[in-house]
Design a protein around this motif. Structure first.
Motif, PDB file in Angstrom:
ATOM      1  N   PRO A   1     -37.817  -2.488  53.572  1.00 23.96           N
ATOM      2  CA  PRO A   1     -38.679  -1.814  52.752  1.00 23.96           C
ATOM      3  C   PRO A   1     -39.331  -0.630  53.230  1.00 23.96           C
ATOM      4  N   GLU A   2     -39.546   0.262  52.389  1.00 22.09           N
ATOM      5  CA  GLU A   2     -40.635   1.079  52.666  1.00 22.09           C
ATOM      6  C   GLU A   2     -41.923   0.939  52.945  1.00 22.09           C
ATOM      7  N   MET A   3     -42.734   1.299  53.867  1.00 20.46           N
ATOM      8  CA  MET A   3     -44.058   0.719  54.064  1.00 20.46           C
ATOM      9  C   MET A   3     -45.114   1.934  53.997  1.00 20.46           C
ATOM     10  N   SER A   4     -46.157   1.657  53.290  1.00 22.67           N
ATOM     11  CA  SER A   4     -47.196   2.788  53.089  1.00 22.67           C
ATOM     12  C   SER A   4     -48.396   2.150  53.121  1.00 22.67           C
ATOM     13  N   TRP A   5     -49.230   3.003  53.786  1.00 25.51           N
ATOM     14  CA  TRP A   5     -50.620   2.674  53.921  1.00 25.51           C
ATOM     15  C   TRP A   5     -51.320   3.367  53.058  1.00 25.51           C
ATOM     16  N   LEU A   6     -52.536   2.592  52.325  1.00 20.45           N
ATOM     17  CA  LEU A   6     -53.200   3.190  51.286  1.00 20.45           C
ATOM     18  C   LEU A   6     -54.801   3.153  51.817  1.00 20.45           C
ATOM     19  N   LYS A   7     -55.613   4.060  51.336  1.00 22.68           N
ATOM     20  CA  LYS A   7     -56.962   3.781  51.386  1.00 22.68           C
ATOM     21  C   LYS A   7     -57.803   4.083  50.337  1.00 22.68           C
ATOM     22  N   ASN A   8     -58.370   2.971  49.387  1.00 19.88           N
ATOM     23  CA  ASN A   8     -58.891   3.187  48.033  1.00 19.88           C
ATOM     24  C   ASN A   8     -57.709   3.570  47.409  1.00 19.88           C
ATOM     25  N   ASP A   9     -56.437   2.959  47.469  1.00 19.12           N
ATOM     26  CA  ASP A   9     -55.194   3.361  46.494  1.00 19.12           C
ATOM     27  C   ASP A   9     -54.886   4.788  46.553  1.00 19.12           C
ATOM     28  N   ARG A  10     -54.905   5.495  47.585  1.00 19.88           N
ATOM     29  CA  ARG A  10     -54.473   6.581  47.953  1.00 19.88           C
ATOM     30  C   ARG A  10     -53.711   6.518  49.283  1.00 19.88           C
ATOM     31  N   GLU A  11     -52.464   7.196  49.273  1.00 18.67           N
ATOM     32  CA  GLU A  11     -51.722   7.013  50.457  1.00 18.67           C
ATOM     33  C   GLU A  11     -52.258   7.739  51.558  1.00 18.67           C
ATOM     34  N   ILE A  12     -52.338   7.190  52.823  1.00 18.99           N
ATOM     35  CA  ILE A  12     -52.953   7.815  54.187  1.00 18.99           C
ATOM     36  C   ILE A  12     -51.639   8.685  54.878  1.00 18.99           C
ATOM     37  N   PRO A  13     -51.905   9.785  55.033  1.00 18.66           N
ATOM     38  CA  PRO A  13     -50.920  10.558  55.814  1.00 18.66           C
ATOM     39  C   PRO A  13     -51.259  10.453  57.332  1.00 18.66           C
ATOM     40  N   SER A  14     -50.135  10.417  58.113  1.00 18.52           N
ATOM     41  CA  SER A  14     -50.329  10.217  59.563  1.00 18.52           C
ATOM     42  C   SER A  14     -50.421  11.838  60.027  1.00 18.52           C
ATOM     43  N   ALA A  15     -51.930  11.923  60.228  1.00 14.90           N
ATOM     44  CA  ALA A  15     -52.267  13.335  60.676  1.00 14.90           C
ATOM     45  C   ALA A  15     -53.922  13.054  61.246  1.00 14.90           C
ATOM     46  N   GLY A  16     -54.409  14.066  61.962  1.00  9.51           N
ATOM     47  CA  GLY A  16     -55.723  14.036  62.525  1.00  9.51           C
ATOM     48  C   GLY A  16     -56.054  12.717  63.288  1.00  9.51           C
ATOM     49  N   ARG A  17     -56.990  12.081  62.641  1.00  6.87           N
ATOM     50  CA  ARG A  17     -57.433  10.792  63.153  1.00  6.87           C
ATOM     51  C   ARG A  17     -56.672   9.538  62.926  1.00  6.87           C
ATOM     52  N   TYR A  18     -55.794   9.887  61.843  1.00  9.17           N
ATOM     53  CA  TYR A  18     -54.829   9.038  61.434  1.00  9.17           C
ATOM     54  C   TYR A  18     -53.512   8.872  62.069  1.00  9.17           C
ATOM     55  N   HIS A  19     -52.980   7.668  62.781  1.00  8.64           N
ATOM     56  CA  HIS A  19     -51.839   7.842  63.238  1.00  8.64           C
ATOM     57  C   HIS A  19     -51.049   6.463  62.660  1.00  8.64           C
ATOM     58  N   ILE A  20     -49.866   6.690  62.037  1.00 11.39           N
ATOM     59  CA  ILE A  20     -49.039   5.713  61.504  1.00 11.39           C
ATOM     60  C   ILE A  20     -47.711   5.210  62.404  1.00 11.39           C
ATOM     61  N   ALA A  21     -47.716   4.323  62.746  1.00  9.85           N
ATOM     62  CA  ALA A  21     -46.448   4.004  63.671  1.00  9.85           C
ATOM     63  C   ALA A  21     -45.291   2.972  62.815  1.00  9.85           C
ATOM     64  N   LEU A  22     -44.085   3.278  62.931  1.00  8.15           N
ATOM     65  CA  LEU A  22     -43.035   2.421  62.062  1.00  8.15           C
ATOM     66  C   LEU A  22     -42.266   2.089  63.072  1.00  8.15           C
ATOM     67  N   ASP A  23     -41.936   0.614  63.407  1.00 11.12           N
ATOM     68  CA  ASP A  23     -40.913   0.194  64.366  1.00 11.12           C
ATOM     69  C   ASP A  23     -40.509  -1.484  63.737  1.00 11.12           C
ATOM     70  N   ASN A  24     -39.066  -1.303  63.270  1.00 10.11           N
ATOM     71  CA  ASN A  24     -38.553  -2.351  62.847  1.00 10.11           C
ATOM     72  C   ASN A  24     -39.336  -3.325  61.968  1.00 10.11           C
ATOM     73  N   LYS A  25     -39.501  -3.016  60.742  1.00  8.81           N
ATOM     74  CA  LYS A  25     -40.067  -3.419  59.910  1.00  8.81           C
ATOM     75  C   LYS A  25     -41.453  -3.967  60.165  1.00  8.81           C
ATOM     76  N   CYS A  26     -42.091  -3.277  61.033  1.00  6.11           N
ATOM     77  CA  CYS A  26     -43.349  -3.347  61.399  1.00  6.11           C
ATOM     78  C   CYS A  26     -44.281  -2.061  61.297  1.00  6.11           C
ATOM     79  N   SER A  27     -45.496  -1.963  60.775  1.00  2.00           N
ATOM     80  CA  SER A  27     -46.077  -0.683  60.553  1.00  2.00           C
ATOM     81  C   SER A  27     -47.670  -0.992  61.164  1.00  2.00           C
ATOM     82  N   THR A  28     -48.028   0.112  61.728  1.00  2.00           N
ATOM     83  CA  THR A  28     -49.435  -0.076  62.575  1.00  2.00           C
ATOM     84  C   THR A  28     -50.159   1.249  62.199  1.00  2.00           C
TER      85      THR A  28
END
Length: 772
Positions: free
Chosen positions: A698-725
């Motif tokens: 599956p595609e995995m996306s993080w949302l804040k208040n129903d809006r997608e969070i980009p991996s930028a600035g203070r926000y960092h999103i890591a994807l690894d083998n069906k795991c997202s942090t």
């Protein structure tokens, strides 16, 4: 007495007596008293490495009685002298380690004698610590870019080290394959790393080597190239791209730049294929993108930190894919210490400024500003200022987007006076759970210094427990969250924004229908459809009757729905109780729908168990069956009762083909989710991890208040083998809110949520939250 010789020995004494004597000293006689030694002189510091210098000095004219020297250093601009050596050094040169790169130091020396130490020597001349300047290392990766039969265009890679001084030019040698001696191609150095070699003979093989030159001199030659055949190129596909450069190497990404091939082939180049290979010598090459790209630069993401990679590029035209370029040097995916970003903002006069603090090792004049990596910034529109290692680029621009990366900044220009532009269509209105209402609008991204004033009926307002105002500068998001709209919330809402000299304001009117404005609370709620004014409640009477009651606004009236269950209706009572517990009571424009799911083929109602999960929204009703088996085949019927008649919809899942279509798929689902509520103190870092499964993955996306969070600035999103942090660095109060993990593949979606509560220093976290 003078003229006599003496020897000495020592005994130790304690309360038990006197020891045996020590061994006697060597004979000694009185002589003239030794004086304090003279100071060393001519102290000179010479560059060595990025963290050390070579210190030299001269001994005094009369070195008699000198046992060695103590050395001292002081960073220029301070008054703190540091002793370099613990024991006196006996020679007159010493390598001083542990100095700070790019800092200036002065040095001095003391002579050490039997009768004491001398005064300090004179201070050395100040010296900035950096690696000593040497000749450049050898160029590499010599390649053939084009051949006409009598000329060859040769390119090569810059040396790995310029020796501490910029490369000022290159020399090229050539020889025929059958010869052992080299001949010069160019007598004067050339600045470009591409050179056209003329006067060649068609059908002969040639080898080349290159030299680099700086202020110190000419370095060693490169390894000879392979033997290139001199013949006119007629191949339909393009030649090789060249001049590959790596920029912005980070833990998980890098930027690759290259130059288009000089030989286009039989048609123009339409794109490029970028390939990557793990390791230093592997020939396992994988395309980075699914389709060729049209630009001559690419940000390669998804790298594994610490892994070594090589990259290469091939050009594409209508005839196919050409020969790949020579690979880049092996590069490790890691963020170098001291890496810095460009800071960007808008001052009070509406000037866009970009500020970059260069490394301490940078010489003055080495910093160059480019647009899109290669294009120089146009003179006349900017002003460049340098303050020690900090450079600022000032321009007559009005507003800006945040930096996309370290050396690439996209700018947004507006004509006339500075104006903050909207991205949303004015104010937007949403009704949330439990009757909450959210007003929001979105502008272009703003700088950290942007200001917001929220005006209600000509009076500035701020956040209260019942009305919270949010301002996300990075995403340009302004919102107001009401727990529930009340009479006092009527009026005109104006968001006044200021970012440097850029300004704008946006107004929304919410008034009662008795006014003549036309923007009505009633119309607002009617547009959003029926909604609960009083939520579902239940009571049990003394006669064992259960009464379910709720109040719904169905414009233009309010409707009260009441269901009564008597003791003789136990089966229906039990079934409807389950449905209500699973939120399958739907109210839509005056219809009270109760949902009954049954498999009519076996006349068996679907019980609520671990493998089944019903769900609903304002438009849909569904049931999920997890881990289906052959036992779950059959005809499924949905029955909806509106109080007067029953509406049914059926789906037959008995056939093998249909069964395979619907039940052997692996929909996206969350296998390990998130807690309900977490609490974290401001200034700490928050880390949320979620696991998912499905086929395809599956595609995995993080949302804040129903809006997608980009991996930028203070926000960092890591994807690894069906795991997202999701990691949020240095959280603040604005980071509070509802965060969701949304997973999706072609067979379905699922969302899990967590409420993040940020509390200040000295406050206590929420009692129902997991503290992080």
């Amino acid at each position: 007495q003078k003229g006599k010789t003496y020897r000495f020995r020592v005994r130790s004494v304690n309360k038990y007596g006197v020891s045996e004597p020590s061994e006697a000293s060597q004979p000694v006689s009185l002589q003239e008293a030794l004086g304090i030694p003279a100071a060393a002189h001519s102290v000179q510091a010479i560059r060595d490495t990025a963290n050390s210098v070579l210190l030299q000095w001269k001994e005094p004219k009369n070195p008699e009685g000198i046992l060695g020297y103590y050395l001292y250093c002081c960073e220029l601009g301070t008054s703190e002298w540091r002793t370099i050596n613990n024991k006196p050094v006996t020679c007159t040169r010493f390598t001083v380690h542990g100095l700070r790169t790019g800092k200036e130091y002065v040095f001095r020396v003391k002579s050490v004698g039997r009768a004491g130490n001398s005064r300090y020597s004179e201070e050395s001349e100040p010296l900035r610590v950096r690696a000593a300047k040497l000749v450049p290392t050898a160029p590499s990766a010599i390649s053939l870019l084009r051949c006409t039969g009598i000329e060859m265009v040769i390119a090569w890679r810059a040396p790995a080290s310029n020796g501490g001084d910029p490369v000022r030019g290159y020399y090229l040698d050539q020889r025929e394959k059958s010869q052992s001696t080299w001949s010069e191609v160019n007598v004067r150095p050339v600045k470009d790393r591409v050179y056209t070699v003329s006067g060649l003979r068609e059908g002969h093989y040639y080898q080349f080597r290159a030299f680099a030159e700086n202020l110190i001199g000419v370095g060693r030659p490169s390894v000879p190239s392979e033997a290139f055949l001199c013949e006119q190129w007629t191949m339909p596909v393009p030649g090789s791209p060249y001049d590959l450069e790596l920029r912005e190497v980070r833990q998980e990404s890098l930027v690759l730049l290259w130059a288009e091939p000089l030989y286009q082939g039989q048609s123009a180049v339409t794109g490029y294929v970028v390939e990557i290979s793990p390791g230093e010598e592997s020939e396992d090459w994988t395309a980075v993108t699914k389709k060729p790209i049209t630009d001559t630069q690419l940000k390669v993401s998804g790298l594994q930190g610490g892994q070594i990679y090589r990259l290469r590029v091939s050009a594409v035209n209508s005839a196919g894919v050409g020969r790949p370029s020579l690979p880049t040097e092996p590069i490790k995916a890691q963020t170098s210490p001291g890496s810095r970003d460009i800071e960007i903002g808008v001052d009070d006069d509406g000037f866009v400024f970009m500020s970059f603090e260069g490394p301490e090792t940078a010489d003055k004049g080495e910093v160059k500003w480019n647009k899109n990596y290669r294009e120089p910034i146009e003179a006349g529109r900017v002003r460049l200022e340098s303050k020690q290692n900090k450079c600022e680029d000032l321009g007559l621009y009005t507003h800006s987007h945040p930096p996309i990366d370290v050396f690439f900044v996209g700018l947004f220009f507006l004509g006339g006076d500075p104006v903050i532009s909207l991205r949303s269509e004015g104010w937007q209105v949403e009704v949330l759970e439990q009757g909450a209402v959210r007003l929001w609008l979105q502008t272009e991204p703003l700088s950290k210094g942007a200001e917001l004033r929220m005006i209600l009926n000509d009076r500035e307002i701020s956040s209260t427990p019942a009305r919270r105002i949010g301002f996300d500068r990075e995403n340009g998001l302004v919102d107001i969250l009401f727990n529930q709209l009340a009479k006092e919330d009527e009026g005109s809402y104006t968001a006044q924004l200021k970012d440097g000299r850029a300004k704008n304001q946006f107004t929304l009117v919410l008034v009662d229908e008795s006014t003549s404005d036309g923007s009505l609370f009633r119309d607002f709620f009617f547009f959003l459809g029926p909604h609960f004014e009083e939520f579902l409640s239940w009571t049990v009477t003394n006669d064992c009757e259960m009464i379910l009651k709720c109040k719904v606004i169905i414009q233009p009236t309010a409707c009260v729905f009441e269901l009564k269950f008597t003791p003789d209706m136990k089966p229906l009572h039990r079934h409807l109780g389950q449905c209500l517990q699973k939120e399958l009571l739907l109210i839509h424009y005056g219809l009270l729908l109760t949902v009954i799911l049954s498999v009519l083929g076996r006349e068996k109602k679907i019980d609520q168990e671990e493998r089944t999960k019903p769900g609903s929204s304002m438009q849909k009703v569904w049931i999920e069956i997890f881990s289906p088996t052959e036992y779950d085949k059959g005809k499924y019927t949905l029955q909806m009762l509106d109080g007067q008649e029953t509406h049914t919809r059926s789906l037959d899942l008995s056939g093998q083909e249909t069964w395979s279509c619907f039940f052997t798929v692996d929909r996206a689902r969350v296998t390990k989710g998130l807690p309900d509520v977490v609490a974290i103190r401001e200034d700490k870092s928050l880390c949320l991890t979620c696991f998912a499964d499905g086929d395809p993955a599956p595609e995995m996306s993080w949302l804040k208040n129903d809006r997608e969070i980009p991996s930028a600035g203070r926000y960092h999103i890591a994807l690894d083998n069906k795991c997202s942090t999701l990691t949020i660095h240095t959280v603040n109060m604005e980071d509070s809110g509802n965060y969701s993990m949304f997973v999706r593949n072609k067979h379905g979606t699922e969302t899990v949520s967590v409420t993040v509560s940020v509390y200040k220093h000295g406050e206590k976290p929420r009692a129902d939250a997991i503290e992080m």
